[in-house]
Design an enzyme around this catalytic site. Structure first.
Site: not given
Length: 460
Positions: A276-277, A280, A341
């Site tokens: 997930h990071e 980003h 997100e």
């Protein structure tokens, strides 16, 4: 919760943990199928990349035993340090361009001074001149309307001429700032974080550091067919801080706090969070967010000038300015952050699937976070007040994405997921835990202990 179950959840005490499992109940956070990592492999070409080495062979310290228990040196859950997990830092992961930092306050000050000057000028006009001015405005209303419309067309043209396609998702995005310049400034932000945490950095020989390094390396290797992933050099930093958090700067600097390592239950959950990071950074969300905020702030200067020009007193103008800023925050800024997100969750889940991670564990993590907040008795704030989706909505969103992620995982020739679904295990253990709690509290059901938090489990 009471008795051994409550003690284990609130203290993570090993003795309480053993007593809890001795009753025939597995911890809620244990997820099977760790052998998937030991056997993980990829086919070359196509959608997947060739994996250099199975991930499980590199991280024996986090393997789950045959009894379904996590090693005691890596606690499954420590609610004493958990507050509100966010997969981005309290400060922005990447700074906005330096000129914006300097010019933004000056722009607002100029708009306030201009609006206040217009108000004073209008009050100082004699009544007859005011009437003449109003009459002139009525006569030239079409010219005024044309001028305002032209200004609106300029803003629309600026918006559409600065749209770009988001990598991977293909979604249109507003990009006001140059990417290279933004990465240079993210280096400044990196230096700031390193100065802040310089005495808390774990060495490369630490087991936690090696765990994060292995997972990030496996994720990047498995997704090297994505140009944005292979273009960045991923550098690991593990901070010895009991904060449940992790973030990645746009230049590939990965920061993970030990509080997160204590909060996850297995490598599958940690792999999804790091995916997930990484998403980003790959999707350049910091640049996108800064671009939108800058564009909206520039538009708001017009309304700010009007507020200070129309309001009869400075006190009313201050209230109007506060209302205008809150409307912008809750109608545009925070919803856009929640959209980013959700996009990072989707792409991060794809990254994890290509790395042969058990993607089903992703939604379990957010259910665990929801459970932790319920046990601590934290108030459940409406989602529209937050920059992140609620834990419940996040888990439901991931559940909808998991079938597609499983297809991606299968297309990469990953080994089959053996054992039961971790989501099912979580639900069953929740039911068992509730029965245990009800059985222990039944004799005293007529008296409610105010010191114990009242739990609400929407997933059971």
């Amino acid at each position: 919760l009471s008795g051994n179950a409550r003690n284990w959840f609130l203290t993570a005490n090993p003795d309480s943990y053993r007593n809890f499992t001795g009753k025939g109940l597995r911890p809620l956070l244990v997820v099977p199928n760790a052998e998937v990592y030991r056997n993980a492999h990829h086919s070359s070409g196509g959608f997947c990349s060739q994996s250099s080495q199975p991930l499980g062979e590199k991280i024996p310290s986090l393997q789950i035993s045959s009894a379904g228990q996590l090693p005691h040196h890596f606690p499954a859950w420590n609610l004493q340090i958990i507050r509100s997990f966010r997969t981005s830092p309290s400060l922005q992961a990447a700074p906005v361009p330096l000129f914006w930092i300097i010019v933004k306050p000056a722009q607002k000050l100029f708009a306030i001074i201009l609006g206040r000057s217009i108000r004073k000028w209008w009050k100082a006009l004699p009544p007859n001149k005011r009437e003449l001015f109003k009459e002139s405005a009525r006569k030239n209303k079409w010219k005024i309307l044309l001028g305002v419309s032209s200004l609106g067309v300029v803003f629309v043209m600026f918006y559409f001429t600065h749209l770009e396609e988001t990598p991977i998702t293909g979604r249109a995005r507003l990009m006001v700032f140059g990417k290279e310049h933004f990465r240079e400034l993210s280096q400044m932000e990196y230096d700031t974080w390193m100065e802040l945490f310089k005495s808390q950095m774990l060495p490369e020989t630490d087991a936690g550091y090696q765990l994060v390094e292995t997972i990030v390396g496996h994720l990047s290797e498995s997704n090297k067919d994505v140009p944005q992933v292979s273009a960045l050099k991923w550098v690991i930093h593990v901070v010895d801080e009991p904060v449940v958090n992790a973030f990645v700067l746009p230049n590939g600097q990965v920061f993970v706090f030990t509080g997160l390592l204590d909060a996850v239950s297995d490598t599958h959950q940690l792999s999804f969070i790091l995916g997930h990071e990484i998403a980003h950074a790959v999707l350049e969300h910091a640049v996108k967010k800064a671009s939108l905020v800058h564009f909206l702030d520039f538009l708001s200067l017009i309304f700010l000038t009007m507020i200070w020009a129309i309001c009869p007193r400075d006190s009313l103008a201050v209230v109007g300015q506060w209302i205008q800023s809150k409307l912008q925050e809750f109608m545009f800024d925070r919803p856009y952050s929640r959209t980013l997100e959700a996009e990072a969750d989707k792409v991060g889940l794809q990254f994890a699937a290509k790395a042969c991670v058990d993607v089903r564990a992703s939604s379990v993590f957010w259910q665990q976070m929801e459970l932790a907040e319920a046990i601590e008795g934290q108030p459940k704030l409406p989602e529209w007040l937050s920059t992140h989706p609620s834990h419940e909505n996040r888990a439901e969103h991931l559940d909808r994405l998991i079938p597609e992620a499983l297809k991606i995982r299968e297309s990469c020739n990953c080994p089959s997921l053996s054992g039961p679904d971790p989501r099912l295990i979580f639900r069953l253990n929740m039911q068992r835990l509730l029965k245990l709690a009800e059985g222990q509290e039944a004799p005293n059901s007529t008296k409610q202990d105010p010191s114990k938090p009242k739990l609400d489990f929407p997933h059971t």
